[in-house]
Design a protein around this motif. Structure first.
Motif, short mmCIF file in Angstrom:
data_model
loop_
_atom_site.label_atom_id
_atom_site.label_comp_id
_atom_site.label_asym_id
_atom_site.label_seq_id
_atom_site.Cartn_x
_atom_site.Cartn_y
_atom_site.Cartn_z
N SER A 1 46.80 62.25 41.94
CA SER A 1 47.30 61.12 42.30
C SER A 1 47.18 60.68 43.52
N ILE B 1 51.74 55.91 44.10
CA ILE B 1 51.22 57.62 43.95
C ILE B 1 51.97 58.29 43.13
N THR C 1 43.09 60.13 44.20
CA THR C 1 42.93 58.72 43.44
C THR C 1 43.14 57.60 44.35
N THR C 2 44.43 57.48 44.84
CA THR C 2 44.95 56.56 45.47
C THR C 2 44.12 56.65 47.11
N ASN D 1 52.10 56.86 39.47
CA ASN D 1 50.76 57.15 38.69
C ASN D 1 50.79 58.66 38.35
N ALA D 2 51.41 59.51 38.99
CA ALA D 2 51.32 60.89 38.76
C ALA D 2 52.29 61.20 37.62
N SER E 1 49.41 67.26 39.47
CA SER E 1 49.58 66.17 39.14
C SER E 1 49.45 65.13 40.45
N GLN F 1 41.99 64.70 33.10
CA GLN F 1 42.97 64.69 34.28
C GLN F 1 44.22 65.73 34.00
#
Length: 343
Positions: A298, A65, A301-302, A68-69, A294, A268
């Motif tokens: 993340s 996470i 999404t996860t 990805n952020a 941010s 995003q």
């Protein structure tokens, strides 16, 4: 006549009352801040997710996470400057691809890694400079200028690469984004440094004050002696540099230059900035808020993937959150104007 003891008691009571008022005021500011509700909703979401999937509290999940952020946070930190100055930048997704593909191309051409990284990043800064010049000196609206840059930059990436990925990058380049330090990806350290730098620049420097001033009232800022056009142009350059640098890091992480990276990335980034409490109308916003936004994106999404939610509905959830965040911004501005009117 007030005796010494009574005077001391009165002074203590006044001090206690003042401290209590300050504490209430601080608590009130925290509770009414737009970030507070975001944090509460996220904590509830995490608590719910933990009851539905054991993977939710797995440390490896949270490393992913955070990783990805990173890319959103790096770009959102400086896109915050654009929004606070009253501007808009829709081109960061394409400049993300420009940075990644340019650095990969320079590496394949035989350039040293530091030079390739620098040139890839500068390419994004040059595009940001063009954005700033067109907006501030040719008086083309930010929406039109950056939308045009979005399409133009993406088109040039495909034209020069034929739409094909650039592979065979040196392992030393990939190690920049894949290496770990103390058990954490190096990407997290890069992002932390950039976010802190952006925060200091916006919150504590004269430049940051000028950015807020032109976002609050462009004409008044100009009358106060601020070079509005120059400050605004610099802000777009910074946005372009950060987008390209993030693209370079993405190519390093992937080990190749991918022309498709960054598609819809600007949405995003803008979502993270808005969710973090930065106003669409300029003058208000923090880098910390954008970092929080941010992380929220993340986590969402996860988390939605772990909960096996249909990808179509994932976009729906994020869209709802953006609308709510903008609604809170509108309410906040109305309250500010009402308070100013009362005073």
């Amino acid at each position: 006549m007030i005796t010494g003891d009574k005077a001391t008691d009165a002074l203590d009571a006044t001090t206690v009352a003042r401290s209590s008022t300050q504490a209430d005021s601080l608590l009130g500011r925290v509770v009414t801040s737009p970030q507070f509700m975001v944090v509460v909703v996220m904590l509830l979401f995490i608590a719910f997710g933990a009851t539905q999937s054991a993977q939710f509290l797995n440390p490896a999940t949270w490393i992913n996470i955070l990783r990805n952020a990173v890319f959103i946070a790096i770009v959102a930190s400086f896109t915050t400057f654009v929004f606070v100055s009253g501007g808009l930048d829709l081109s960061v997704g394409s400049l993300f691809a420009v940075g990644g593909m340019a650095s990969a191309g320079f590496l394949i051409a035989g350039m040293p890694i530091p030079v390739a990284i620098l040139l890839g990043t500068v390419a994004g800064g040059a595009a940001g400079l063009l954005n700033g010049v067109l907006i501030n000196y040719a008086n083309i609206p930010p929406f039109i200028t950056t939308l045009g840059m979005l399409y133009a930059a993406r088109s040039l990436v495909v034209y020069f690469t034929g739409g094909q990925p650039i592979t065979g990058l040196p392992d030393a380049f990939s190690d920049i984004a894949r290496a770990n330090l103390f058990g954490l990806p190096m990407l997290l350290y890069y992002a932390a440094f950039i976010v802190v730098l952006a925060h200091i620049l916006l919150a504590t420097t004269t430049f940051g004050g000028d950015v807020r001033a032109i976002g609050g009232n462009r004409e008044a800022a100009s009358n106060a002696g601020i070079n509005v056009k120059r400050i605004s142009t610099i802000v777009y350059v910074m946005s372009g540099l950060s987008a390209a640098l993030a693209g370079v890091l993405m190519s390093a992480r992937l080990g190749s230059g991918q022309p498709s990276i960054g598609v819809s990335f600007e949405l995003q980034v803008i979502s993270a900035v808005i969710i973090g409490g930065t106003s669409l109308f300029g003058g208000i916003g923090t880098v910390w808020g954008s970092l929080l936004g941010s992380l929220v994106l993340s986590i969402l999404t996860t988390g939605l993937i772990l909960l096996r939610i249909d990808p179509v509905l994932q976009d729906f959830v994020i869209g709802v959150i953006i609308v709510v965040a903008v609604g809170i911004d509108q309410l906040r501005r109305r309250r500010m104007f009402r308070s100013a009117g009362v005073r």
